[in-house]
Design a protein around this motif. Structure first.
Motif, PDB file in Angstrom:
ATOM      1  N   GLU A   1      -4.053   9.967   3.677  1.00  0.00           N
ATOM      2  CA  GLU A   1      -4.042  10.341   5.122  1.00  0.00           C
ATOM      3  C   GLU A   1      -4.550  11.896   5.104  1.00  0.00           C
ATOM      4  O   GLU A   1      -5.197  12.256   5.982  1.00  0.00           O
ATOM      5  N   ASN A   2      -3.954  12.415   4.179  1.00  0.00           N
ATOM      6  CA  ASN A   2      -4.457  14.193   4.144  1.00  0.00           C
ATOM      7  C   ASN A   2      -5.857  14.249   3.841  1.00  0.00           C
ATOM      8  O   ASN A   2      -6.341  15.332   4.252  1.00  0.00           O
ATOM      9  N   GLU A   3      -6.342  13.313   3.177  1.00  0.00           N
ATOM     10  CA  GLU A   3      -7.774  13.561   2.676  1.00  0.00           C
ATOM     11  C   GLU A   3      -8.680  12.748   3.879  1.00  0.00           C
ATOM     12  O   GLU A   3      -9.891  12.785   3.550  1.00  0.00           O
ATOM     13  N   GLY A   4      -8.330  12.431   4.842  1.00  0.00           N
ATOM     14  CA  GLY A   4      -8.916  11.759   5.829  1.00  0.00           C
ATOM     15  C   GLY A   4      -9.381  10.340   5.662  1.00  0.00           C
ATOM     16  O   GLY A   4     -10.484  10.095   6.213  1.00  0.00           O
ATOM     17  N   GLY A   5      -8.665   9.948   4.652  1.00  0.00           N
ATOM     18  CA  GLY A   5      -9.146   8.489   4.293  1.00  0.00           C
ATOM     19  C   GLY A   5      -8.508   7.582   5.066  1.00  0.00           C
ATOM     20  O   GLY A   5      -8.009   7.836   6.041  1.00  0.00           O
ATOM     21  N   ARG A   6      -8.352   6.077   4.462  1.00  0.00           N
ATOM     22  CA  ARG A   6      -7.687   5.111   5.238  1.00  0.00           C
ATOM     23  C   ARG A   6      -6.099   5.490   5.619  1.00  0.00           C
ATOM     24  O   ARG A   6      -5.404   5.903   4.526  1.00  0.00           O
ATOM     25  N   ARG A   7      -5.967   5.331   6.724  1.00  0.00           N
ATOM     26  CA  ARG A   7      -4.219   5.604   7.339  1.00  0.00           C
ATOM     27  C   ARG A   7      -3.469   4.278   6.912  1.00  0.00           C
ATOM     28  O   ARG A   7      -4.019   3.241   7.004  1.00  0.00           O
ATOM     29  N   ALA A   8      -2.224   4.631   6.962  1.00  0.00           N
ATOM     30  CA  ALA A   8      -1.302   3.585   6.769  1.00  0.00           C
ATOM     31  C   ALA A   8      -1.433   2.851   8.048  1.00  0.00           C
ATOM     32  O   ALA A   8      -1.499   3.275   9.048  1.00  0.00           O
ATOM     33  N   SER A   9      -1.045   1.333   8.000  1.00  0.00           N
ATOM     34  CA  SER A   9      -1.059   0.561   8.621  1.00  0.00           C
ATOM     35  C   SER A   9      -0.146  -0.268   8.888  1.00  0.00           C
ATOM     36  O   SER A   9       0.568  -0.748   7.726  1.00  0.00           O
ATOM     37  N   GLY A  10       0.298  -1.221   9.664  1.00  0.00           N
ATOM     38  CA  GLY A  10       1.251  -2.149   9.873  1.00  0.00           C
ATOM     39  C   GLY A  10       2.653  -1.887   9.117  1.00  0.00           C
ATOM     40  O   GLY A  10       3.184  -0.998   9.528  1.00  0.00           O
ATOM     41  N   ARG A  11       3.117  -2.750   8.238  1.00  0.00           N
ATOM     42  CA  ARG A  11       4.391  -2.168   7.616  1.00  0.00           C
ATOM     43  C   ARG A  11       4.584  -0.886   6.919  1.00  0.00           C
ATOM     44  O   ARG A  11       5.775  -0.233   6.902  1.00  0.00           O
ATOM     45  N   SER A  12       3.424  -0.583   6.340  1.00  0.00           N
ATOM     46  CA  SER A  12       3.408   0.794   5.506  1.00  0.00           C
ATOM     47  C   SER A  12       3.477   1.881   6.678  1.00  0.00           C
ATOM     48  O   SER A  12       4.351   2.952   6.655  1.00  0.00           O
ATOM     49  N   ALA A  13       2.820   1.788   7.779  1.00  0.00           N
ATOM     50  CA  ALA A  13       2.981   2.756   8.921  1.00  0.00           C
ATOM     51  C   ALA A  13       4.139   2.834   9.400  1.00  0.00           C
ATOM     52  O   ALA A  13       4.794   3.775   9.820  1.00  0.00           O
ATOM     53  N   ALA A  14       4.898   1.589   9.434  1.00  0.00           N
ATOM     54  CA  ALA A  14       6.327   1.549  10.186  1.00  0.00           C
ATOM     55  C   ALA A  14       7.133   2.330   9.023  1.00  0.00           C
ATOM     56  O   ALA A  14       8.310   2.867   9.466  1.00  0.00           O
ATOM     57  N   ALA A  15       7.000   1.988   7.929  1.00  0.00           N
ATOM     58  CA  ALA A  15       7.989   2.607   6.903  1.00  0.00           C
ATOM     59  C   ALA A  15       8.126   4.092   6.810  1.00  0.00           C
ATOM     60  O   ALA A  15       9.052   4.662   6.724  1.00  0.00           O
ATOM     61  N   LEU A  16       6.413   4.702   6.874  1.00  0.00           N
ATOM     62  CA  LEU A  16       6.259   5.888   6.761  1.00  0.00           C
ATOM     63  C   LEU A  16       6.958   6.795   8.015  1.00  0.00           C
ATOM     64  O   LEU A  16       7.011   7.976   7.870  1.00  0.00           O
ATOM     65  N   ALA A  17       7.115   6.092   9.118  1.00  0.00           N
ATOM     66  CA  ALA A  17       7.881   6.717  10.290  1.00  0.00           C
ATOM     67  C   ALA A  17       9.246   7.052  10.212  1.00  0.00           C
ATOM     68  O   ALA A  17       9.758   7.834  11.008  1.00  0.00           O
ATOM     69  N   ASP A  18       9.781   6.561   8.974  1.00  0.00           N
ATOM     70  CA  ASP A  18      11.158   7.010   8.636  1.00  0.00           C
ATOM     71  C   ASP A  18      11.012   8.131   7.818  1.00  0.00           C
ATOM     72  O   ASP A  18      10.493   8.143   6.841  1.00  0.00           O
ATOM     73  N   THR A  19      11.723   9.146   8.457  1.00  0.00           N
ATOM     74  CA  THR A  19      11.534  10.649   7.586  1.00  0.00           C
ATOM     75  C   THR A  19      12.087  10.500   6.138  1.00  0.00           C
ATOM     76  O   THR A  19      11.503  11.031   5.211  1.00  0.00           O
ATOM     77  N   ALA A  20      13.146   9.685   5.817  1.00  0.00           N
ATOM     78  CA  ALA A  20      13.613   9.608   4.650  1.00  0.00           C
ATOM     79  C   ALA A  20      12.613   8.951   3.787  1.00  0.00           C
ATOM     80  O   ALA A  20      12.482   9.305   2.293  1.00  0.00           O
TER      81      ALA A  20
ATOM     82  N   GLY B   1       0.671  -1.236   0.191  1.00  0.00           N
ATOM     83  CA  GLY B   1       0.113   0.167  -0.163  1.00  0.00           C
ATOM     84  C   GLY B   1       0.684   1.343   0.128  1.00  0.00           C
ATOM     85  O   GLY B   1       0.242   2.338  -0.293  1.00  0.00           O
ATOM     86  N   LEU B   2       2.285   1.286   0.271  1.00  0.00           N
ATOM     87  CA  LEU B   2       2.894   2.347   0.226  1.00  0.00           C
ATOM     88  C   LEU B   2       2.984   3.121  -1.098  1.00  0.00           C
ATOM     89  O   LEU B   2       3.283   4.436  -1.103  1.00  0.00           O
ATOM     90  N   LEU B   3       2.745   2.559  -2.069  1.00  0.00           N
ATOM     91  CA  LEU B   3       2.982   3.091  -3.305  1.00  0.00           C
ATOM     92  C   LEU B   3       1.320   3.470  -4.051  1.00  0.00           C
ATOM     93  O   LEU B   3       1.238   3.890  -5.091  1.00  0.00           O
ATOM     94  N   GLY B   4       0.398   3.164  -3.180  1.00  0.00           N
ATOM     95  CA  GLY B   4      -0.989   3.416  -3.430  1.00  0.00           C
ATOM     96  C   GLY B   4      -1.602   4.858  -3.238  1.00  0.00           C
ATOM     97  O   GLY B   4      -2.607   4.832  -3.192  1.00  0.00           O
ATOM     98  N   GLY B   5      -0.738   5.713  -3.017  1.00  0.00           N
ATOM     99  CA  GLY B   5      -1.311   7.221  -2.528  1.00  0.00           C
ATOM    100  C   GLY B   5      -1.444   7.058  -0.899  1.00  0.00           C
ATOM    101  O   GLY B   5      -2.412   7.783  -0.848  1.00  0.00           O
ATOM    102  N   VAL B   6      -0.710   6.712  -0.322  1.00  0.00           N
ATOM    103  CA  VAL B   6      -0.941   6.517   1.215  1.00  0.00           C
ATOM    104  C   VAL B   6      -1.006   7.817   2.003  1.00  0.00           C
ATOM    105  O   VAL B   6      -1.817   8.281   2.820  1.00  0.00           O
ATOM    106  N   ILE B   7      -0.111   8.713   1.418  1.00  0.00           N
ATOM    107  CA  ILE B   7      -0.033   9.936   2.124  1.00  0.00           C
ATOM    108  C   ILE B   7      -0.925  10.857   1.611  1.00  0.00           C
ATOM    109  O   ILE B   7      -1.768  11.766   2.470  1.00  0.00           O
ATOM    110  N   LYS B   8      -1.511  10.833   0.495  1.00  0.00           N
ATOM    111  CA  LYS B   8      -2.895  11.442  -0.029  1.00  0.00           C
ATOM    112  C   LYS B   8      -3.943  11.222   0.588  1.00  0.00           C
ATOM    113  O   LYS B   8      -4.820  11.964   1.071  1.00  0.00           O
TER     114      LYS B   8
END
Length: 329
Positions: free
Chosen positions: A229-248, A220-227
């Motif tokens: 989140e910003n639109e109030g939709g489904r938030r990243a979870s599991g591995r995607s959420a962990a990956a996004l915690a890395d600022t890089a 799901g990381l390549l499926g518009g996950v930040i977009k």
């Protein structure tokens, strides 16, 4: 729908593969049947499953859902190239008795009979080894497969999650036995995870295997996950959420989404289209939970990414480079 050959076989398959891992665990049977009907209507003829899908106490449930769909008739079975897998133990508690998992000849024999029963069919088009088995020699594995081919219970064998050297070992042993060997490899491959380019895909191309990437959206990381989140939709979870915690990583995904926004392209569709543009790829596996997700995936087949955009994507997600240069210190 665009079609291609499955490796060095005579099978013509769609350039998207319908992954069924969500059928049962997340998508009820009735909705699963609706999705499969829509996929077939759209020309998608390559369905992928595994004997363990359904998970936990429901292992085998996904194959049963597909089997019930086949049983509805309408030439459903004849129109589909069905692929399933063997390796994991089918014991609900995850503690198999000896020979109830992996790739021993005994387990392969038992597992294929059980899959045929659940799928309500007399043969499996592509029977895949879900993982490598370091305990069982390829001589034994191919002997079991050759018997199943002669019996007409399977047509072809494929691998999943094999490193390049195991693809070579498997096919060299098959060649010594005078049999076809592996015809496909199902591997983790997407824009954000490109290590398969170093050995797996070159080995597959050398031996004439089709390549079937799984996790094309990288969880799901390549499926518009930040977009989303910003639109109030489904938030990243599991591995995607962990990956996004890395600022890089988050900055990389943001750059990816910004680039595609400039071109008016949905991120998930671009990720699939990118895979379809890569050499040696038969078709990525999409695992829709809903009909809308299937429709989005189907649009990717018609999407052509220009050279400039492909170059920009390579800059955001640089691959390892060609072998052997990729191994240079």
């Amino acid at each position: 729908m665009e079609y291609t050959q499955l490796g060095r076989t005579g099978l013509k398959v769609s350039r998207l593969v319908l992954g069924t891992m969500n059928f049962g665990p997340q998508t009820e049977e009735a909705e699963s049947h609706v999705i499969m009907d829509a996929a077939l209507d759209a020309g998608l003829n390559f369905f992928d499953t595994a004997n363990v899908y359904g998970w936990g106490e429901n292992k085998g449930r996904t194959e049963s859902i597909i089997g019930n769909w086949f049983a509805k008739g309408g030439d459903r079975r004849d129109k589909v190239v069905i692929a399933t897998k063997v390796f994991g133990g089918m014991n609900a508690e995850g503690k198999p008795w000896p020979n109830e998992d992996r790739l021993s000849a005994l387990n392969i024999r038992r597992a294929v009979e059980a899959s045929l029963k659940r799928l309500q069919t007399d043969h499996i088009d592509l029977y895949q080894f879900h993982h490598i088995d370091r305990r069982t020699p390829f001589e034994e594995i191919w002997q079991a497969i050759d018997v199943l081919v002669q019996q007409g219970k399977i047509l072809y064998a494929g691998s999943s999650n094999f490193p390049g050297y195991k693809i070579a070992q498997a096919n060299e042993m098959a060649a010594r036995r005078g049999t076809l060997g592996l015809v496909s490899e199902q591997c983790l491959y997407n824009l954000a995870e490109r290590r398969a380019e170093m050995e797996v895909i070159p080995a597959a191309q050398e031996y004439g295997l089709g390549v079937i990437p799984w996790s094309p959206l990288h969880g799901g990381l390549l499926g518009g996950v930040i977009k989303k989140e910003n639109e109030g939709g489904r938030r990243a979870s599991g591995r995607s959420a962990a990956a996004l915690a890395d600022t890089a990583v988050r900055a990389q995904i943001q750059s990816y989404e910004d680039l595609l926004a400039e071109h008016g392209i949905e991120p998930g569709e671009a990720a699939l289209a990118w895979l379809l543009a890569q050499p040696g790829i038969t078709g990525p596996i999409v695992g829709p939970r809903t009909l809308d997700q299937l429709k989005s995936a189907l649009r990717a087949v018609e999407l052509e990414l220009g050279e400039e955009l492909l170059t920009s994507l390579d800059e955001i997600f640089p691959g390892p480079g060609p072998s052997p240069e990729a191994f240079a210190w």
